[in-house]
Design a protein around this motif. Structure first.
Motif, PDB file in Angstrom:
ATOM      1  N   ALA A 159       0.786  -1.038   0.022  1.00  0.00           N
ATOM      2  CA  ALA A 159       0.047   0.016  -0.088  1.00  0.00           C
ATOM      3  C   ALA A 159       1.047   1.159  -0.216  1.00  0.00           C
ATOM      4  O   ALA A 159       0.713   2.162   0.988  1.00  0.00           O
ATOM      5  CB  ALA A 159      -0.751   0.016   1.060  1.00  0.00           C
ATOM      6  N   TYR A 160       1.871   1.225  -1.058  1.00  0.00           N
ATOM      7  CA  TYR A 160       2.632   2.393  -1.194  1.00  0.00           C
ATOM      8  C   TYR A 160       2.239   3.014  -2.589  1.00  0.00           C
ATOM      9  O   TYR A 160       1.344   2.389  -3.159  1.00  0.00           O
ATOM     10  CB  TYR A 160       4.271   2.122  -1.241  1.00  0.00           C
ATOM     11  CG  TYR A 160       4.880   1.741   0.111  1.00  0.00           C
ATOM     12  CD1 TYR A 160       4.188   1.584   1.110  1.00  0.00           C
ATOM     13  CD2 TYR A 160       6.224   2.101   0.092  1.00  0.00           C
ATOM     14  CE1 TYR A 160       5.025   1.324   2.390  1.00  0.00           C
ATOM     15  CE2 TYR A 160       6.889   2.302   1.161  1.00  0.00           C
ATOM     16  CZ  TYR A 160       6.335   1.654   2.335  1.00  0.00           C
ATOM     17  OH  TYR A 160       7.054   1.591   3.561  1.00  0.00           O
ATOM     18  N   SER A 161       2.919   4.292  -2.892  1.00  0.00           N
ATOM     19  CA  SER A 161       2.640   4.804  -4.047  1.00  0.00           C
ATOM     20  C   SER A 161       3.095   4.800  -5.171  1.00  0.00           C
ATOM     21  O   SER A 161       2.912   5.094  -6.326  1.00  0.00           O
ATOM     22  CB  SER A 161       2.569   6.464  -3.715  1.00  0.00           C
ATOM     23  OG  SER A 161       3.785   6.666  -3.426  1.00  0.00           O
ATOM     24  N   GLU A 162       4.133   3.706  -5.041  1.00  0.00           N
ATOM     25  CA  GLU A 162       5.175   3.330  -6.291  1.00  0.00           C
ATOM     26  C   GLU A 162       4.471   2.878  -7.613  1.00  0.00           C
ATOM     27  O   GLU A 162       4.596   3.248  -8.699  1.00  0.00           O
ATOM     28  CB  GLU A 162       6.301   2.602  -5.923  1.00  0.00           C
ATOM     29  CG  GLU A 162       7.594   3.258  -5.319  1.00  0.00           C
ATOM     30  CD  GLU A 162       7.350   3.744  -4.016  1.00  0.00           C
ATOM     31  OE1 GLU A 162       8.461   4.606  -3.382  1.00  0.00           O
ATOM     32  OE2 GLU A 162       6.160   3.309  -3.263  1.00  0.00           O
ATOM     33  N   SER A 163       3.625   1.866  -7.414  1.00  0.00           N
ATOM     34  CA  SER A 163       2.875   1.351  -8.692  1.00  0.00           C
ATOM     35  C   SER A 163       1.845   2.304  -9.105  1.00  0.00           C
ATOM     36  O   SER A 163       1.787   2.143 -10.273  1.00  0.00           O
ATOM     37  CB  SER A 163       2.180   0.111  -7.960  1.00  0.00           C
ATOM     38  OG  SER A 163       3.206  -1.035  -7.529  1.00  0.00           O
ATOM     39  N   LEU A 164       1.202   3.111  -8.281  1.00  0.00           N
ATOM     40  CA  LEU A 164       0.345   4.098  -8.883  1.00  0.00           C
ATOM     41  C   LEU A 164       1.151   5.091  -9.518  1.00  0.00           C
ATOM     42  O   LEU A 164       0.771   5.493 -10.811  1.00  0.00           O
ATOM     43  CB  LEU A 164      -0.459   4.701  -7.859  1.00  0.00           C
ATOM     44  CG  LEU A 164      -1.336   5.669  -7.990  1.00  0.00           C
ATOM     45  CD1 LEU A 164      -2.357   5.480  -9.025  1.00  0.00           C
ATOM     46  CD2 LEU A 164      -2.089   6.375  -6.887  1.00  0.00           C
TER      47      LEU A 164
END
Length: 380
Positions: A148-153
């Motif tokens: 639930a981090y922002s790297e993939s987004l």
């Protein structure tokens, strides 16, 4: 649906391979965590930066922690798009904010893989595109793609924005760059790619023949949209803190984050050589940085398109030359997927059976390392 079906069929091998690698990583993480009496779900959704994002989603901005040494960790350091999506998912479903963040990653990571495939297929063809996606999946820090981090987004938005630039869809590129700028500070890399590509295209038009307004205005609008996300959030933080345009830099300074040209990182690496066996870690760090720089130079020599070189250069510079937490630098480099193109080209030259063995072996090593890493003490 027909327009979407054909690209999806072309990308299917890449997406299926990506799903298999990520599933392997999650299975190994679950087994490893259970053996240590920990929850894989908690590791993915409720530790380190993931907690800060869920606090923004739950409480809004304004939460901060004052450390004994005087540092102030404010949640204003975290850009808002992921918390906004977590809040939206929580509002329309029974899921918690943390699980909402996990849903975002579950959806964004294959979207990022598809975007990477689209970019690389456009530049080098389908086989290299599949190899690039698999290499991105098996990165040692690939487990972050499932957190639930922002790297993939961010990577999904960046990759599709770059694809839109490469295919002349300027308004789409600018809109996606806007959202990338609302996701992470490194959204500046996407903005830079859109602007440099736009300026280069204007220069080409002037050197040949004036472009019709039907071509000029979408390009200008895309360039105008691109910086609005990052600039808007930074200016809002400056207004919120009362410190003007540089307020966000003060917030980052509270986390001891800043851009020092790599001086702090160099000192960190140098300190490794004061004892043994930490000197081996120092050698590994130097080799790793050297590999990143070498891959960038090879990409230049192989004629990667200008938007990819600009994007990768800014992401790499911000990752290596910032005084941020040094253990996170591999994660900060993860969105720089064009660095993988030289390796993808080499992998694509192998026979399919041999490349499958290579990717499979690296995938197992990556899954084990990811489980070990997340079960450690420090944040990724």
């Amino acid at each position: 649906m027909t327009d979407l079906a054909a690209p999806l069929r072309r990308a299917a091998p890449a997406l299926l391979g990506y799903a298999a690698v990520r599933a392997l990583g999650l299975v190994v993480l679950a087994v490893w965590s259970a053996a240590r009496g920990k929850s894989a779900h908690t590791l993915l959704t409720a530790r380190w930066d993931a907690l800060w994002y869920t606090r923004v989603a739950d409480l809004g901005y304004g939460y901060e922690v004052r450390l004994p040494n005087g540092d102030v960790h404010s949640n204003l350091a975290f850009f808002p798009l992921l918390p906004w999506l977590e809040r939206l998912i929580h509002a329309i479903s029974p899921l918690s904010y943390a699980d909402g963040g996990l849903v975002v990653s579950v959806l964004a990571s294959p979207a990022a893989a598809w975007g990477i495939f689209a970019v690389v297929e456009h530049v080098h063809g389908r086989r290299v595109g599949v190899c690039a996606v698999l290499l991105w999946a098996v990165l040692p820090v690939g487990i972050v793609q499932s957190m639930a981090y922002s790297e993939s987004l961010f990577t999904a938005l960046a990759a599709w924005s770059l694809y839109a630039v490469l295919t002349g869809r300027w308004v789409t590129a600018g809109a996606l760059a806007l959202f990338a700028g609302l996701t992470r500070p490194v959204g500046l890399a996407v903005v830079a790619a859109v602007w440099v590509a736009g300026i280069a295209s204007f220069v080409r038009d002037r050197s040949t023949a004036p472009a019709p307004s039907a071509r000029v205005w979408p390009r200008a609008l895309g360039m105008a949209l691109a910086p609005l996300g990052a600039a808007g959030y930074v200016l809002w933080v400056g207004h919120r803190t009362g410190k003007g345009p540089f307020g966000y830099l003060d917030v980052q300074a509270g986390w001891r984050n800043g851009f020092d040209g790599g001086a702090a990182f160099a000192r960190f690496v140098g300190d490794k050589f004061t004892s043994f066996p930490s000197a081996l870690a120092g050698v590994g760090l130097i080799v790793g940085v050297g590999l990143v720089l070498w891959l960038y130079v090879v990409g230049v020599r192989q004629g990667q398109p200008l938007p990819l070189l600009v994007y990768t250069g800014v992401v790499t510079a911000l990752a290596l030359c910032a005084s941020s937490y040094f253990g996170s630098k591999p994660r900060l480099l993860m969105p720089a997927f064009p660095l993988l193109l030289p390796l993808a080209l080499a992998l694509a030259r192998l026979r399919t059976s041999r490349s499958a063995w290579v990717v499979g072996g690296v995938a197992v090593a990556s899954a084990v390392y990811g489980a070990f890493w997340l079960n450690g003490s420090g944040p990724p």
